[in-house]
Scaffold this active site. Structure first.
Site, PDB file in Angstrom:
ATOM      1  N   HIS A   1      11.281  -9.665   0.517  1.00 15.22           N
ATOM      2  CA  HIS A   1      10.958  -8.242   0.365  1.00 15.22           C
ATOM      3  C   HIS A   1      12.209  -7.397   0.614  1.00 15.22           C
ATOM      4  O   HIS A   1      13.061  -7.781   1.421  1.00 15.22           O
ATOM      5  CB  HIS A   1       9.852  -7.860   1.358  1.00 15.22           C
ATOM      6  CG  HIS A   1       9.212  -6.547   1.074  1.00 15.22           C
ATOM      7  ND1 HIS A   1       9.761  -5.350   1.492  1.00 15.22           N
ATOM      8  CD2 HIS A   1       8.076  -6.223   0.406  1.00 15.22           C
ATOM      9  CE1 HIS A   1       8.976  -4.358   1.101  1.00 15.22           C
ATOM     10  NE2 HIS A   1       7.954  -4.860   0.436  1.00 15.22           N
TER      11      HIS A   1
ATOM     12  N   ASP B   1       0.848  -1.194   0.000  1.00 16.78           N
ATOM     13  CA  ASP B   1       0.000   0.000   0.000  1.00 16.78           C
ATOM     14  C   ASP B   1       0.884   1.244   0.000  1.00 16.78           C
ATOM     15  O   ASP B   1       2.092   1.152   0.175  1.00 16.78           O
ATOM     16  CB  ASP B   1      -1.012   0.000   1.159  1.00 16.78           C
ATOM     17  CG  ASP B   1      -0.363  -0.079   2.536  1.00 16.78           C
ATOM     18  OD1 ASP B   1       0.871  -0.223   2.611  1.00 16.78           O
ATOM     19  OD2 ASP B   1      -1.095   0.007   3.537  1.00 16.78           O
TER      20      ASP B   1
ATOM     21  N   PHE C   1       6.798   1.847  -4.281  1.00 14.64           N
ATOM     22  CA  PHE C   1       8.180   2.054  -3.823  1.00 14.64           C
ATOM     23  C   PHE C   1       8.725   3.445  -4.124  1.00 14.64           C
ATOM     24  O   PHE C   1       9.807   3.803  -3.660  1.00 14.64           O
ATOM     25  CB  PHE C   1       9.129   0.983  -4.396  1.00 14.64           C
ATOM     26  CG  PHE C   1       8.841  -0.403  -3.893  1.00 14.64           C
ATOM     27  CD1 PHE C   1       9.256  -0.804  -2.636  1.00 14.64           C
ATOM     28  CD2 PHE C   1       8.131  -1.311  -4.676  1.00 14.64           C
ATOM     29  CE1 PHE C   1       8.986  -2.081  -2.157  1.00 14.64           C
ATOM     30  CE2 PHE C   1       7.863  -2.590  -4.215  1.00 14.64           C
ATOM     31  CZ  PHE C   1       8.284  -2.977  -2.950  1.00 14.64           C
TER      32      PHE C   1
ATOM     33  N   TYR D   1       2.884   4.799   0.742  1.00 17.60           N
ATOM     34  CA  TYR D   1       3.510   5.418   1.908  1.00 17.60           C
ATOM     35  C   TYR D   1       2.475   6.294   2.605  1.00 17.60           C
ATOM     36  O   TYR D   1       1.650   6.941   1.958  1.00 17.60           O
ATOM     37  CB  TYR D   1       4.703   6.274   1.484  1.00 17.60           C
ATOM     38  CG  TYR D   1       5.832   5.492   0.851  1.00 17.60           C
ATOM     39  CD1 TYR D   1       6.522   4.519   1.566  1.00 17.60           C
ATOM     40  CD2 TYR D   1       6.219   5.744  -0.461  1.00 17.60           C
ATOM     41  CE1 TYR D   1       7.566   3.815   0.990  1.00 17.60           C
ATOM     42  CE2 TYR D   1       7.261   5.043  -1.048  1.00 17.60           C
ATOM     43  CZ  TYR D   1       7.938   4.073  -0.318  1.00 17.60           C
ATOM     44  OH  TYR D   1       8.964   3.383  -0.900  1.00 17.60           O
TER      45      TYR D   1
END
Length: 227
Positions: A188, A66, A79, A68
């Site tokens: 991740h 989701d 990202f 920031y």
């Protein structure tokens, strides 16, 4: 909500906006806004990933979770942060792996707009979030919509590289056709997980090798400086 200026996507995604789940999601977002809650990114950027990367140009898909949730960070690309904002830890690790993998120096900023313009679909599974409340808009309907986006790429495109970092992204990409596309999986890139297999994954060079082998242009992963 209206999907505008998103070349190639409208005909496949327009029916979603009439679906009951999307009506429920729209009502939820309107209620949140009427209640004075601050939502990120700005509404004009909710569909920015689709607007920046036309369907027929998709070469790589990078799935985030989701947006920031702090001020001025999110702008609709997974990202990525707006120019002038400090590069977040996960993106710092992405840059580290890119440097190790391909010798590309780390960018001085965290804006991935250039990747999106080259056909890298930077897609979050959830497209909005409340200020300072990570995951606050999960399970409200966005996941179904972004599943449809992934399915559209899977069905309408050929030879796309899906970079699935972490178990969440890997579950999101579980139905991708391996006969038509390449899936690259790793841990991740977050500081908590990157040392468990993200560092050393060489996804960027593998993606370009696959694209070249299938007659597609490789991605120039080196980000230009922003003045």
């Amino acid at each position: 909500m209206v999907l505008e200026n998103a070349p190639g996507w409208q005909s496949w995604l327009a029916p979603e906006f009439d679906a009951p789940y999307m009506q429920t999601l729209q009502a939820f977002l309107q209620q949140e806004q009427l209640a004075g809650k601050v939502i990120y990114p700005d509404a004009k950027h909710w569909f920015h990933a689709l607007e920046a990367t036309p369907l027929e140009q998709v070469r790589v898909v990078i799935i985030g979770q989701d947006p920031y949730h702090q001020p001025d960070q999110a702008h609709g690309l997974s990202f990525s942060v707006r120019p002038g904002i400090k590069t977040p830890p996960s993106l710092v690790n992405i840059y580290k792996e890119l440097e190790t993998d391909m010798g590309i120096p780390r960018a001085s900023h965290g804006c991935l707009e250039n990747w999106a313009q080259q056909g890298v679909l930077l897609l979050n599974a959830v497209l909005t979030v409340e200020n300072s409340k990570a995951g606050s808009h999960q399970k409200k309907g966005w996941e179904q919509f972004t599943d449809r986006i992934i399915a559209t790429v899977n069905e309408q495109c050929e030879n796309v590289v899906f970079m699935l970092w972490g178990s969440y992204a890997q579950k999101k990409g579980a139905k991708i056709d391996l006969q038509r596309h390449l899936i690259l999986e790793s841990a991740h890139p977050s500081p908590l997980a990157a040392y468990r297999g993200f560092f050393g994954c060489q996804h960027f060079s593998q993606a370009n090798a696959y694209l070249s082998a299938n007659g597609r242009s490789p991605v120039d992963w080196q980000l230009p400086e922003i003045g």
